[in-house]
Design an enzyme around this catalytic site. Structure first.
Site, PDB file in Angstrom:
ATOM      1  NE  ARG A 105       8.218 -35.138  24.911  1.00  0.00           N
ATOM      2  CZ  ARG A 105       7.703 -34.432  25.910  1.00  0.00           C
ATOM      3  NH1 ARG A 105       6.764 -34.959  26.677  1.00  0.00           N
ATOM      4  NH2 ARG A 105       8.115 -33.209  26.165  1.00  0.00           N
ATOM      5  CE  LYS A 137       7.563 -30.057  23.810  1.00  0.00           C
ATOM      6  NZ  LYS A 137       6.289 -29.425  24.084  1.00  0.00           N
ATOM      7  CD  GLU A 159      -1.840 -33.076  24.687  1.00  0.00           C
ATOM      8  OE1 GLU A 159      -0.982 -32.946  25.592  1.00  0.00           O
ATOM      9  OE2 GLU A 159      -1.563 -33.355  23.513  1.00  0.00           O
TER      10      GLU A 159
HETATM   11  N1  PLP Z   1       1.145 -31.636  26.143  1.00  0.00           N
HETATM   12  C1  PLP Z   1       1.589 -30.672  25.310  1.00  0.00           C
HETATM   13  C2  PLP Z   1       0.805 -30.375  24.094  1.00  0.00           C
HETATM   14  C3  PLP Z   1       2.769 -29.966  25.623  1.00  0.00           C
HETATM   15  O1  PLP Z   1       3.212 -28.999  24.820  1.00  0.00           O
HETATM   16  C4  PLP Z   1       3.466 -30.282  26.802  1.00  0.00           C
HETATM   17  C5  PLP Z   1       4.686 -29.575  27.143  1.00  0.00           C
HETATM   18  O2  PLP Z   1       5.755 -30.002  26.832  1.00  0.00           O
HETATM   19  C6  PLP Z   1       2.974 -31.317  27.612  1.00  0.00           C
HETATM   20  C7  PLP Z   1       1.808 -31.968  27.261  1.00  0.00           C
HETATM   21  C8  PLP Z   1       3.693 -31.731  28.852  1.00  0.00           C
HETATM   22  O3  PLP Z   1       4.852 -32.435  28.560  1.00  0.00           O
HETATM   23  P1  PLP Z   1       6.084 -32.436  29.559  1.00  0.00           P
HETATM   24  O4  PLP Z   1       5.539 -32.725  30.902  1.00  0.00           O
HETATM   25  O5  PLP Z   1       6.970 -33.495  29.052  1.00  0.00           O
HETATM   26  O6  PLP Z   1       6.687 -31.075  29.485  1.00  0.00           O
HETATM   27  C1  COI Z   2       6.614 -27.234  27.646  1.00  0.00           C
HETATM   28  O1  COI Z   2       6.051 -27.328  28.726  1.00  0.00           O
HETATM   29  O2  COI Z   2       7.789 -27.524  27.449  1.00  0.00           O
HETATM   30  C2  COI Z   2       5.880 -26.781  26.492  1.00  0.00           C
HETATM   31  O3  COI Z   2       6.037 -27.318  25.444  1.00  0.00           O
HETATM   32  C3  COI Z   2       5.107 -25.588  26.583  1.00  0.00           C
HETATM   33  C4  COI Z   2       5.619 -24.682  25.516  1.00  0.00           C
HETATM   34  C5  COI Z   2       4.773 -24.815  24.321  1.00  0.00           C
HETATM   35  C6  COI Z   2       5.876 -23.316  25.999  1.00  0.00           C
END
Ligand code: PLP
Ligand code: COI
Length: 334
Positions: free
Chosen positions: A78, A180, A214
């Site tokens: 990612r 991200k 989200e």
């Molecule tokens: N959506 C956003 C905006 C996030 O910052 C995160 C955290 O990383 C997620 C979703 C969930 O992603 P993941 O499950 O890969 O941590």
């Molecule tokens: C994560 O769950 O890794 C996120 O990105 C949340 C973070 C912004 C603290």
């Protein structure tokens, strides 16, 4: 005896970071060094044009003391995709994995017992010093991996969350939700603080045009006995690794898993009897107790954390901490 208060999520770092530089068209050898301020030219691309992306994932301590990283390959992939979309030099997957392993090994003693974990934060910055480069990519970059012992992300800990349903404004540009990048969080911050002040909520659920997307830092799931509904993947939101893990586990548990677009009206109907939860590395699977719309408050189920949310969260944590065997190859022992 009362447990000592845990530091807030992300406020404490471990001693070392791994650093690699991209210059002369290639990634240079990385170094592990003490965490300290980094030299950055005031004209650096990232400081003017936001050329930055990052990742977040965890290493967990198992019952036998073994430390394992959860789905690192997915997070690295990612990060590479984020870099590509931001026209930043793509990290080398093998080098980044090695950097992460070195940081985790150096911090082995500081990986907390569950429910704590070691949060890993790779970050990539465009460093070319050129304030005229708004439409020119950065030719140089810094890749840094930080680590932080963490506990609950949401200050309320095990309390059900209160969420504002934002049915007009977007979190980010529609093609960038999947990336991200720091700018997305900057874009959501003002709206989140405003909603916090006005409605006393923990987070904002972005539903532009009424279509549920989200929250600012986690994906959104609707749950009920044997059923899971979440938005299907598109470029408007981040494709969470936790979301993917929970969907996989729910399917294996025999749930009917639906991935499709749904609107606020359908969500409000669902939560009259069903559950809602936020999924993410930091959030794990956090139950939602109340949805607040401009028209008023909507209790989710009985307002507490629902049984399906608890069950799926426990199932996920059991895999992450090695309490059940890792049949899907999601853990890497460090
Ligand atoms: N959506 C956003 C905006 C996030 O910052 C995160 C955290 O990383 C997620 C979703 C969930 O992603 P993941 O499950 O890969 O941590
Ligand atoms: C994560 O769950 O890794 C996120 O990105 C949340 C973070 C912004 C603290």
């Amino acid at each position: 005896m009362q447990a000592a208060a845990k530091p807030a999520f992300g406020t404490v770092l471990t001693e070392n970071m791994a650093v690699a530089e991209f210059r002369d068209g290639r990634w240079q050898a990385h170094e592990l060094k003490p965490v300290a301020p980094i030299p950055l030219h005031p004209a650096a691309h990232v400081l003017h044009y936001g050329s930055e992306c990052f990742e977040g994932f965890k290493a967990h301590r198992g019952k036998d003391g073994a430390i394992s990283v959860f789905r690192m390959d997915r997070h690295i992939e990612r990060m590479r995709q984020s870099a590509r979309q931001l026209v930043l030099p793509e990290p080398d997957a093998a080098q980044l994995a090695t950097m992460v392993r070195e940081v985790v090994r150096a911090a082995r003693e500081q990986v907390p017992e569950p429910p704590g974990a070691l949060y890993l934060r790779p970050m990539l910055l465009g460093t070319t010093p050129n304030i005229g480069a708004a439409a020119t990519p950065s030719a140089t970059a810094l890749l840094i991996v930080l680590a932080s012992p963490v506990w609950d992300y949401f200050a309320g800990g095990a309390k059900a969350l209160r969420i504002f349903v934002e049915d007009q404004k977007t979190r980010t540009a529609s093609h960038l939700g999947v990336v991200k990048t720091g700018g997305n969080y900057a874009a959501a911050l003002g709206l989140t603080l405003e909603a916090r002040k006005q409605y006393g909520v923990d987070q904002v659920l972005f539903c532009p045009g009424g279509s549920v997307q989200e929250t600012g830092a986690a994906n959104f799931l609707l749950l009920r006995d044997g059923q899971l509904l979440t938005r299907s993947l598109d470029s408007s939101f981040l494709h969470g690794v936790t979301r993917d893990s929970l969907l996989t586990m729910a399917r294996d548990l025999g749930f009917r898993v639906e991935e499709r677009a749904f609107d606020v009206a359908e969500m409000l109907e669902w939560v009259k009897t069903g559950e809602a939860a936020l999924s993410g590395t930091a959030a794990v699977l956090a139950g939602v107790g109340t949805l607040v719309t401009r028209d008023g408050e909507h209790k989710v189920g009985d307002g507490g954390i629902g049984p399906v949310t608890r069950r799926l969260r426990e199932a996920l944590v059991a895999v992450q901490t090695g309490a059940v065997s890792d049949t899907r190859g999601w853990l890497e022992r460090i």
